[in-house]
Structure formats: C-alpha cells, structure tokens
Design an enzyme around this catalytic site. Structure first.
Site, PDB file in Angstrom:
ATOM      1  N   GLU A 133      51.009  26.924  49.751  1.00  0.00           N
ATOM      2  CA  GLU A 133      50.219  27.250  48.550  1.00  0.00           C
ATOM      3  C   GLU A 133      48.772  27.487  48.946  1.00  0.00           C
ATOM      4  O   GLU A 133      48.294  26.892  49.910  1.00  0.00           O
ATOM      5  CB  GLU A 133      50.369  26.046  47.595  1.00  0.00           C
ATOM      6  N   ASP A 134      48.078  28.343  48.216  1.00  0.00           N
ATOM      7  CA  ASP A 134      46.670  28.586  48.531  1.00  0.00           C
ATOM      8  C   ASP A 134      45.773  27.432  48.078  1.00  0.00           C
ATOM      9  O   ASP A 134      44.891  26.993  48.802  1.00  0.00           O
ATOM     10  CB  ASP A 134      46.178  29.916  47.932  1.00  0.00           C
ATOM     11  N   ASP A 137      44.584  22.809  42.364  1.00  0.00           N
ATOM     12  CA  ASP A 137      43.419  22.634  41.484  1.00  0.00           C
ATOM     13  C   ASP A 137      43.721  21.446  40.574  1.00  0.00           C
ATOM     14  O   ASP A 137      43.592  20.296  40.984  1.00  0.00           O
ATOM     15  CB  ASP A 137      43.188  23.955  40.726  1.00  0.00           C
ATOM     16  N   PHE A 186      35.041  27.783  40.896  1.00  0.00           N
ATOM     17  CA  PHE A 186      36.135  28.749  41.006  1.00  0.00           C
ATOM     18  C   PHE A 186      35.922  29.589  42.258  1.00  0.00           C
ATOM     19  O   PHE A 186      34.879  30.226  42.430  1.00  0.00           O
ATOM     20  CB  PHE A 186      36.233  29.630  39.758  1.00  0.00           C
ATOM     21  N   ARG A 199      41.173  39.582  45.874  1.00  0.00           N
ATOM     22  CA  ARG A 199      42.151  39.218  46.916  1.00  0.00           C
ATOM     23  C   ARG A 199      41.801  39.920  48.230  1.00  0.00           C
ATOM     24  O   ARG A 199      42.170  39.464  49.299  1.00  0.00           O
ATOM     25  CB  ARG A 199      43.564  39.626  46.481  1.00  0.00           C
TER      26      ARG A 199
HETATM   27  N1  HPA Z   1      40.475  30.214  42.520  1.00  0.00           N
HETATM   28  C1  HPA Z   1      41.547  31.031  42.456  1.00  0.00           C
HETATM   29  N2  HPA Z   1      42.711  30.683  41.922  1.00  0.00           N
HETATM   30  C2  HPA Z   1      42.812  29.429  41.434  1.00  0.00           C
HETATM   31  C3  HPA Z   1      41.732  28.524  41.475  1.00  0.00           C
HETATM   32  C4  HPA Z   1      40.491  28.931  42.045  1.00  0.00           C
HETATM   33  O1  HPA Z   1      39.463  28.195  42.115  1.00  0.00           O
HETATM   34  N3  HPA Z   1      42.164  27.380  40.915  1.00  0.00           N
HETATM   35  C5  HPA Z   1      43.464  27.591  40.556  1.00  0.00           C
HETATM   36  N4  HPA Z   1      43.864  28.823  40.849  1.00  0.00           N
HETATM   37 MG    MG Z   2      46.004  32.558  41.526  1.00  0.00          MG
END
Ligand code: HPA
Ligand code: MG
Length: 220
Positions: A133-134, A137, A186, A199
C-alpha cells in the site's frame, strides 16, 4: 517492525525547497514543499525489501493496492527479487492487483470498493499474502480490506506501507512494515494522487491550497 525502525519525516528538517530538486512545470505552483525526494524513497525501499525477505520462508502472493501503490509495488518487487536471489532462499513471488478507492478531495469517504472477482479471492486460500500500500492515513481502508480478505482464509497476511500518516483521525491500525512516518498533511507524488492528479510527480510532496483548489472535485 518496531516503530524505532521507521524513518520519521515529521520534523521541520524534512522540508526541501521546490528549487532543490526537479519538479514538472505543470505542478510548480501547486506544492508547498518536497517531503521525501525520490532518491531517499528508493534507498528506503531497498532496506524494506531486505527485511521482508529475511522474515519470509516460502511463496508470497504480493498484492498491489491500486492505483496509488503501483510505483511502490514495482520498486519493492524489483528489490525483493534482488534480495531473494542474493539470499538463495526459495521464495517464489506471484503478483495480484486490487483496486481500492475511498478518497474524494482530501477526505476519506468511508466507502471502500474492492475489485477482485470471487474466483480471484478464493485463490487466496492458504497463501502467504503481502499487501503493498502507498499510505496508511486513517487506517480505515486497510482495516476494511483486511477484514474482507480474511474471509478467504489466507495462510498469513502482512502489510507493507510506504507511508504512515501521524494523524489524530487514525483508527490505531499499524502495518507490519513502514517506510516513513509522515506529518498530518495531504501528500502527493510517487503515484499518490489528489483526485487523480500528481501521480506523475517523482518526489513525495505536500500539496498547497492553490493545488487543492485547482484540482478539487465540487460536491453537491
Ligand atoms: N495523499 C494521497 N492519498 C491519500 C492520502 C494522502 O495524504 N491519504 C489517504 N490517501
Ligand atoms: Mg489514493
């Protein structure tokens, strides 16, 4: 992974000026600062890959959480293949892709859509899953995804997240592997988006108010 092993970029020190690195012209007015330059991301992924391989014996099904996880997934898989070969362990890797979407503007919608077919989900039974996962949050998306996957009886599930946001909105979920702990802002870039924009930015950056307004989706 012990939290002392995360790279904590929440301090003021990690605040590179946009002039220090190369930024695409189309985003130069939309960013506050660079939080994690691409080179640092790449070095960190090498260390994560080594740890994951050390902790593993046997086949892995690596599940990329799309779309934001795709860049981290590709770079992590490359490094894991390298360390698997070096360690001479028998660890075949197979790849799976899951599309999950829950954010509109900078808010979690609480509504998670998961894209695997019933047949693809049934194939996970008895497998060792590595979810890639990136960002974690609030943690709500991952908690829902894990709950969903558990119904299909994988042998084990581990989660690697490049970023973990330190936010009061956190549900308390902590992934097994974390690249960087980041401040409550963010962030975009390195495949992370704001309404599908940014992206195509290599560094992880903090979006500014101009960017948020310019690329906002108007909601009824
Ligand atoms: N950035 C991009 N995508 C996200 C973030 C964020 O800070 N938090 C949850 N999804
Ligand atoms: Mg996203």
């Amino acid at each position: 992974m012990d939290p002392s092993m995360w790279i904590d970029v929440t301090s003021e020190r990690f605040n590179y000026s946009l002039n220090h690195f190369v930024i695409p012209r189309h985003y130069e007015n939309d960013l506050e600062n660079i939080l994690i330059p691409n080179g640092l991301i790449m070095d960190r992924i090498e260390a994560l890959a080594q740890l994951i391989v050390q902790d593993t014996d046997g086949p892995i099904v690596a599940c990329c959480v799309l779309k934001g996880g795709h860049q981290f997934f590709a770079d992590l898989m490359n490094q894991m293949k390298k360390w698997i070969t070096k360690s001479r362990k028998h660890i075949p890797l197979s790849l799976e892709f899951i599309k999950v979407k829950s954010y509109v503007n900078d808010r979690s919608t609480g509504d998670v859509q998961i894209s695997l077919t019933e047949d693809e989900l049934k194939d996970l039974e008895g497998k060792h899953l590595l979810i890639v996962e990136d960002i974690i949050d609030t943690g709500n998306t991952m908690v829902r995804l894990l709950k969903h996957l558990e119904q299909y009886s994988p042998a084990s599930v581990r989660v690697a997240s490049l970023l973990l946001k330190k936010t009061p909105l956190s549900c308390g979920y902590i992934p097994d592997y974390v690249g960087f702990a980041i401040p409550d802002a963010f962030v975009v870039g390195y495949a992370l988006d704001y309404n599908e924009h940014f992206r195509d930015l290599d560094h992880i950056c903090v979006i500014n108010e101009t960017g948020k307004t310019k690329y906002a989706i108007k909601q009824a």
